[in-house]
Design a protein around this motif. Structure first.
Motif, PDB file in Angstrom:
ATOM      1  N   VAL A  47       0.816  -1.093  -0.114  1.00 30.87           N
ATOM      2  CA  VAL A  47      -0.077   0.176   0.152  1.00 30.87           C
ATOM      3  C   VAL A  47       1.064   1.468   0.109  1.00 30.87           C
ATOM      4  O   VAL A  47       2.011   1.347   1.032  1.00 30.87           O
ATOM      5  CB  VAL A  47      -1.103  -0.122   1.402  1.00 30.87           C
ATOM      6  CG1 VAL A  47      -1.795   1.059   1.232  1.00 30.87           C
ATOM      7  CG2 VAL A  47      -1.742  -1.188   0.957  1.00 30.87           C
ATOM      8  N   LYS A  48       0.826   2.077  -0.711  1.00 27.01           N
ATOM      9  CA  LYS A  48       0.869   3.773  -0.949  1.00 27.01           C
ATOM     10  C   LYS A  48       0.191   4.270  -0.414  1.00 27.01           C
ATOM     11  O   LYS A  48      -0.736   4.126  -0.504  1.00 27.01           O
ATOM     12  CB  LYS A  48       2.152   4.094  -2.443  1.00 27.01           C
ATOM     13  CG  LYS A  48       2.388   2.931  -3.601  1.00 27.01           C
ATOM     14  CD  LYS A  48       4.502   3.335  -1.766  1.00 27.01           C
ATOM     15  CE  LYS A  48       4.826   1.676  -2.828  1.00 27.01           C
ATOM     16  NZ  LYS A  48       5.887   2.048  -2.563  1.00 27.01           N
ATOM     17  N   GLU A  49       0.556   5.104   0.435  1.00 25.17           N
ATOM     18  CA  GLU A  49      -0.057   6.789   0.693  1.00 25.17           C
ATOM     19  C   GLU A  49       0.139   7.562  -0.060  1.00 25.17           C
ATOM     20  O   GLU A  49       1.565   8.070  -0.528  1.00 25.17           O
ATOM     21  CB  GLU A  49       0.313   7.299   2.335  1.00 25.17           C
ATOM     22  CG  GLU A  49      -0.393   8.584   3.094  1.00 25.17           C
ATOM     23  CD  GLU A  49       0.429   9.103   4.022  1.00 25.17           C
ATOM     24  OE1 GLU A  49      -0.221   9.780   4.271  1.00 25.17           O
ATOM     25  OE2 GLU A  49       0.237   8.137   4.433  1.00 25.17           O
ATOM     26  N   VAL A  50      -0.744   8.747  -1.015  1.00 21.27           N
ATOM     27  CA  VAL A  50      -0.194   9.330  -2.177  1.00 21.27           C
ATOM     28  C   VAL A  50      -1.176  10.924  -1.508  1.00 21.27           C
ATOM     29  O   VAL A  50      -1.338  10.548  -0.531  1.00 21.27           O
ATOM     30  CB  VAL A  50      -0.675   8.946  -3.139  1.00 21.27           C
ATOM     31  CG1 VAL A  50      -0.274   7.732  -3.232  1.00 21.27           C
ATOM     32  CG2 VAL A  50      -1.649   9.160  -3.265  1.00 21.27           C
ATOM     33  N   GLU A  51      -0.200  11.876  -2.279  1.00 20.86           N
ATOM     34  CA  GLU A  51      -0.305  12.746  -2.457  1.00 20.86           C
ATOM     35  C   GLU A  51      -2.380  13.311  -3.032  1.00 20.86           C
ATOM     36  O   GLU A  51      -2.173  12.754  -4.395  1.00 20.86           O
ATOM     37  CB  GLU A  51       0.583  14.107  -2.526  1.00 20.86           C
ATOM     38  CG  GLU A  51      -0.722  15.879  -1.954  1.00 20.86           C
ATOM     39  CD  GLU A  51      -1.125  15.970  -0.726  1.00 20.86           C
ATOM     40  OE1 GLU A  51      -1.465  16.471  -0.390  1.00 20.86           O
ATOM     41  OE2 GLU A  51      -0.008  15.606   0.494  1.00 20.86           O
ATOM     42  N   VAL A  86       3.741   9.801  -4.013  1.00 25.58           N
ATOM     43  CA  VAL A  86       4.153   9.165  -3.110  1.00 25.58           C
ATOM     44  C   VAL A  86       4.102   9.603  -1.790  1.00 25.58           C
ATOM     45  O   VAL A  86       5.411  10.089  -1.955  1.00 25.58           O
ATOM     46  CB  VAL A  86       4.517   7.463  -2.974  1.00 25.58           C
ATOM     47  CG1 VAL A  86       4.617   7.026  -1.709  1.00 25.58           C
ATOM     48  CG2 VAL A  86       4.179   6.472  -4.164  1.00 25.58           C
ATOM     49  N   THR A 139       4.909   4.432   2.529  1.00 27.06           N
ATOM     50  CA  THR A 139       4.658   3.014   1.962  1.00 27.06           C
ATOM     51  C   THR A 139       4.725   2.911   3.549  1.00 27.06           C
ATOM     52  O   THR A 139       5.725   1.736   4.246  1.00 27.06           O
ATOM     53  CB  THR A 139       6.263   2.247   1.277  1.00 27.06           C
ATOM     54  OG1 THR A 139       5.921   3.360   0.016  1.00 27.06           O
ATOM     55  CG2 THR A 139       5.451   0.790   0.853  1.00 27.06           C
ATOM     56  N   PRO A 140       3.579   2.335   4.301  1.00 25.49           N
ATOM     57  CA  PRO A 140       2.792   2.104   5.520  1.00 25.49           C
ATOM     58  C   PRO A 140       3.754   0.269   5.416  1.00 25.49           C
ATOM     59  O   PRO A 140       3.818  -0.109   4.033  1.00 25.49           O
ATOM     60  CB  PRO A 140       1.862   1.881   5.519  1.00 25.49           C
ATOM     61  CG  PRO A 140       0.756   2.092   4.159  1.00 25.49           C
ATOM     62  CD  PRO A 140       2.154   2.823   3.199  1.00 25.49           C
TER      63      PRO A 140
END
Length: 248
Positions: free
Chosen positions: A149-153, A163, A166-167
């Motif tokens: 999973v990627k956290e993005v703006e 990105v 990356t949790p």
């Protein structure tokens, strides 16, 4: 926390007032057919298969309670399970609260289940109930993630998004339903978290926000949410396999 000296009675609430726009135009998502039977009926049967569930409360669209009641009358459902239909509200949070308000005074714990998860196995339902009755105030079934999973703006639809993090996948879980609660704990959360905008869409998240610890039990891959047309194809395949093996 629940009173250990009080007899346990578990009810299930199924909010089914939404239209399910991601499955496209037509009937509300909960009334879409799966194997010739509306998903809502499959969801009711999934809750009723647990011998620990003595009552199922269906929360219908505000103007659709009679239609849902007629639908129930057209399908075979377990006699030992009481089924109640109540009109819901404009948001999921309001609809869940309407279901909770309809519960009789002797109910001690409650399951909140998505009508769009019609194939959850009874073993998963029972494991959630067992954990609540064992003293956990809030329980959710969940699965480890298969994908990174990627956290993005967030950006405009279709545009590249940067990105930002990356949790660690090993610490993440994909949450399913039914979510189980000590009833008093969930009622306190609904009273404390005001309805704003679309309201809260995750009851366990509401309980978390009140400072109560939520615990996870193993979910099941067949408890997936039927949201998009491809999900419906997968659900049909799972149902066909169950019927072929006489497991359904």
């Amino acid at each position: 926390m629940s009173d250990p000296t009080r007899p346990h009675r578990t009810a299930a609430v199924i909010p089914a007032a939404g239209r399910g726009v991601r499955l496209g135009p037509g009937a509300p998502k909960a009334l879409r057919a799966l194997g010739g039977t509306p998903m809502l009926i499959h969801a009711v049967r999934a809750m009723a298969r647990s011998r620990a569930v003595s009552l199922v409360v269906l929360v219908a669209p505000p103007d659709g309670a009679a239609e849902v009641r007629n639908l129930l009358d057209e399908h075979a459902l377990p006699d030992r399970t009481q089924i109640l239909v109540v009109p819901g509200g404009e948001t999921r949070q309001e609809s869940v609260r309407a279901g909770l308000d309809a519960l009789p005074a002797d109910v001690t714990s409650v399951l909140i289940h998505d009508a769009a998860r019609p194939l959850v196995p009874v073993e998963t339902v029972d494991s959630v109930i067992e954990a609540v009755r064992g003293g956990a105030p809030a329980v959710v079934p969940a699965l480890p993630l298969a994908d990174t999973v990627k956290e993005v703006e967030p950006g405009a639809p279709g545009e590249p998004e940067p990105v930002v993090a990356t949790p660690e996948r090993a610490r993440l879980r994909a949450v399913q339903t039914p979510q189980g609660f000590d009833l008093a704990t969930l009622l306190r959360a609904h009273a404390a978290i005001a309805v704003s905008g679309d309201g809260a869409t995750d009851d366990a998240g509401m309980v978390e926000r009140t400072g109560v610890t939520v615990v996870v039990v193993p979910g099941h891959e067949e408890a997936f949410k039927v949201t998009r047309p491809l999900d419906l194809v997968l659900a049909e395949a799972v149902l066909a396999r169950r019927r072929a093996t006489d497991a359904y």
